[in-house]
Design a protein around this motif. Structure first.
Motif, short mmCIF file in Angstrom:
data_model
loop_
_atom_site.label_atom_id
_atom_site.label_comp_id
_atom_site.label_asym_id
_atom_site.label_seq_id
_atom_site.Cartn_x
_atom_site.Cartn_y
_atom_site.Cartn_z
N THR A 173 49.69 19.37 29.58
CA THR A 173 49.97 19.06 30.97
C THR A 173 50.83 17.81 31.03
N MET A 174 51.84 17.82 31.91
CA MET A 174 52.70 16.65 32.03
C MET A 174 53.14 16.45 33.47
N THR A 175 53.41 15.21 33.81
CA THR A 175 53.94 14.84 35.12
C THR A 175 55.37 14.40 34.94
N ASP A 176 56.29 15.09 35.61
CA ASP A 176 57.70 14.83 35.39
C ASP A 176 58.50 15.43 36.54
N ALA A 177 59.82 15.39 36.41
CA ALA A 177 60.70 16.08 37.37
C ALA A 177 60.97 17.48 36.85
N PHE A 178 60.96 18.47 37.75
CA PHE A 178 61.15 19.86 37.36
C PHE A 178 62.14 20.54 38.31
N TYR A 179 62.79 21.60 37.79
CA TYR A 179 63.74 22.38 38.57
C TYR A 179 63.14 23.73 38.94
N GLY A 180 63.63 24.28 40.04
CA GLY A 180 63.22 25.61 40.44
C GLY A 180 64.39 26.39 41.01
N ASN A 181 64.24 27.70 41.06
CA ASN A 181 65.24 28.60 41.61
C ASN A 181 66.63 28.39 40.97
N ILE A 182 66.63 28.30 39.66
CA ILE A 182 67.90 28.19 38.94
C ILE A 182 68.16 29.50 38.20
N TYR A 183 69.41 29.72 37.86
CA TYR A 183 69.77 30.91 37.09
C TYR A 183 69.65 30.58 35.60
N ILE A 184 68.98 31.45 34.86
CA ILE A 184 68.89 31.33 33.42
C ILE A 184 69.45 32.61 32.81
N ASP A 185 70.42 32.47 31.93
CA ASP A 185 71.02 33.63 31.29
C ASP A 185 69.94 34.44 30.58
N PRO A 186 69.97 35.78 30.73
CA PRO A 186 68.94 36.62 30.10
C PRO A 186 68.88 36.50 28.59
N THR A 187 69.97 36.03 27.97
CA THR A 187 69.98 35.90 26.51
C THR A 187 69.35 34.59 26.03
N VAL A 188 69.05 33.68 26.96
CA VAL A 188 68.41 32.41 26.58
C VAL A 188 66.99 32.67 26.12
N HIS A 189 66.59 31.97 25.07
CA HIS A 189 65.24 32.12 24.51
C HIS A 189 64.40 30.91 24.92
N PRO A 190 63.59 31.00 25.98
CA PRO A 190 62.78 29.85 26.43
C PRO A 190 61.69 29.52 25.41
N LEU A 191 61.48 28.23 25.20
CA LEU A 191 60.43 27.76 24.30
C LEU A 191 59.18 27.34 25.05
N LEU A 192 59.36 26.89 26.30
CA LEU A 192 58.25 26.43 27.12
C LEU A 192 58.25 27.16 28.45
N GLY A 193 57.08 27.30 29.03
CA GLY A 193 56.96 27.90 30.36
C GLY A 193 55.88 27.18 31.14
N SER A 194 55.59 27.66 32.33
CA SER A 194 54.54 27.03 33.15
C SER A 194 53.86 28.09 33.99
N ASP A 195 52.73 27.71 34.60
CA ASP A 195 52.01 28.62 35.48
C ASP A 195 52.37 28.38 36.94
N ASN A 196 53.43 27.60 37.17
CA ASN A 196 53.89 27.30 38.52
C ASN A 196 55.04 28.24 38.87
N PRO A 197 54.85 29.14 39.83
CA PRO A 197 55.89 30.14 40.16
C PRO A 197 57.14 29.54 40.78
N ASP A 198 57.09 28.27 41.21
CA ASP A 198 58.25 27.63 41.83
C ASP A 198 59.21 27.03 40.81
N LEU A 199 58.80 27.04 39.55
CA LEU A 199 59.59 26.39 38.53
C LEU A 199 60.29 27.41 37.65
N ALA A 200 61.24 26.91 36.85
CA ALA A 200 61.97 27.79 35.94
C ALA A 200 61.98 27.17 34.55
N PRO A 201 61.70 27.97 33.51
CA PRO A 201 61.20 29.34 33.61
C PRO A 201 59.74 29.38 33.99
N ALA A 202 59.36 30.39 34.77
CA ALA A 202 57.97 30.51 35.24
C ALA A 202 57.13 31.18 34.18
#
Length: 202
Positions: A173-202
Motif C-alpha cells: 500500500t502506498m500514498t502518492d499521486a496517481f493517474y486515471g483515464n489514460i490510454y495505455i497501448d495494448p502491447t504494454v506489459h504492466p508490472l503493477l496494478g491496483s484495486d482502484n477502478p479510477d486508476l490506470a492500470p486498474a
C-alpha cells in the motif's frame, strides 16, 4: 517527489532499459538524464545521481539534448531517462526525428509517467512512449479527459512477480499521486496494478 521514490524509479529504469546487461559485470554504465518542464527535488536528485556506484550520469535539459547528435548519443550512453515534460510547445520536425531515430538504436529509453502528457498533438510520440494523458485543452470529449489524484492511498498489486523489476516484491500500500483515464497501448506489459477502478492500470 521524494528522493527515495526517485531512487527506486532510477533502479527500475536501469533494469527495464538494460535487460541484456549484467549490472554486476559492468563497472561503468553511462546514462543520460533529460530534464525540463516538470518540478522535482532537484538538488537531492542530482546528489543521488553523483553517488550511484558503477553508474555515470549526465544531466541535461531538453534544449541541450535537442542539439546532440543521435550517433554521438548512441556511442556515449547505454540508456536515456526522460524526466522532461512538454505540454504546450510543439516539437520541431528535426527534434521529432531525433526521438524516432533514437528508438531505432541500441539505447534503452525510459519515460517517467508524467511524459504521457507531453506532445499532445504528436501521435507517434505516444506510440513510442506507450500511452497518453488526454489534456483538456486538446481533447474535445470531456469523457476522455485524463484525471489526476494527489495524496491518494492505494493498494498496489504485483502483476508480474517474475520480472526483474518486481521479482521478490509483495503487494503493498502506498500514498502518492496517481493517474486515471489514460490510454495505455495494448502491447504494454504492466508490472503493477491496483484495486482502484479510477486508476490506470486498474
Amino acid at each position: 517527489m521524494e528522493l527515495s521514490r526517485l531512487f527506486a524509479y532510477f533502479r527500475a529504469f536501469l533494469l527495464i532499459s538494460l535487460p541484456s546487461i549484467s549490472m554486476a559485470a559492468r563497472e561503468d554504465l553511462s546514462v543520460l538524464v533529460v530534464r525540463g518542464g516538470h518540478a522535482y527535488d532537484t538538488p537531492e536528485f542530482e546528489v543521488m545521481c553523483q553517488n550511484l556506484k558503477g553508474i555515470s550520469v549526465d544531466l541535461v535539459l531538453t534544449s541541450h539534448m535537442q542539439r546532440m547528435q543521435v550517433t554521438d548519443m548512441e556511442q556515449q550512453y547505454d540508456a536515456i531517462l526522460f524526466l522532461n515534460q512538454n505540454k504546450f510547445y510543439p516539437t520541431s520536425a528535426k527534434n521529432r526525428k531525433q526521438y524516432v531515430d533514437l528508438a531505432k538504436l541500441d539505447v534503452g529509453m525510459v519515460f517517467l509517467q508524467f511524459t504521457l502528457s507531453s506532445q499532445p498533438e504528436w501521435d507517434e510520440y505516444h506510440d513510442l512512449v506507450g500511452g497518453k494523458w488526454f489534456l483538456k485543452n486538446y481533447t474535445e470529449d470531456p469523457e476522455l479527459h485524463s484525471t489526476y489524484f494527489t495524496d491518494l492511498t492505494v493498494n498496489i498489486k504485483i502483476l508480474d512477480t517474475k520480472h526483474p523489476v518486481t521479482k521478490g516484491l509483495k503487494d503493498f500500500t502506498m500514498t502518492d499521486a496517481f493517474y486515471g483515464n489514460i490510454y495505455i497501448d495494448p502491447t504494454v506489459h504492466p508490472l503493477l496494478g491496483s484495486d482502484n477502478p479510477d486508476l490506470a492500470p486498474a
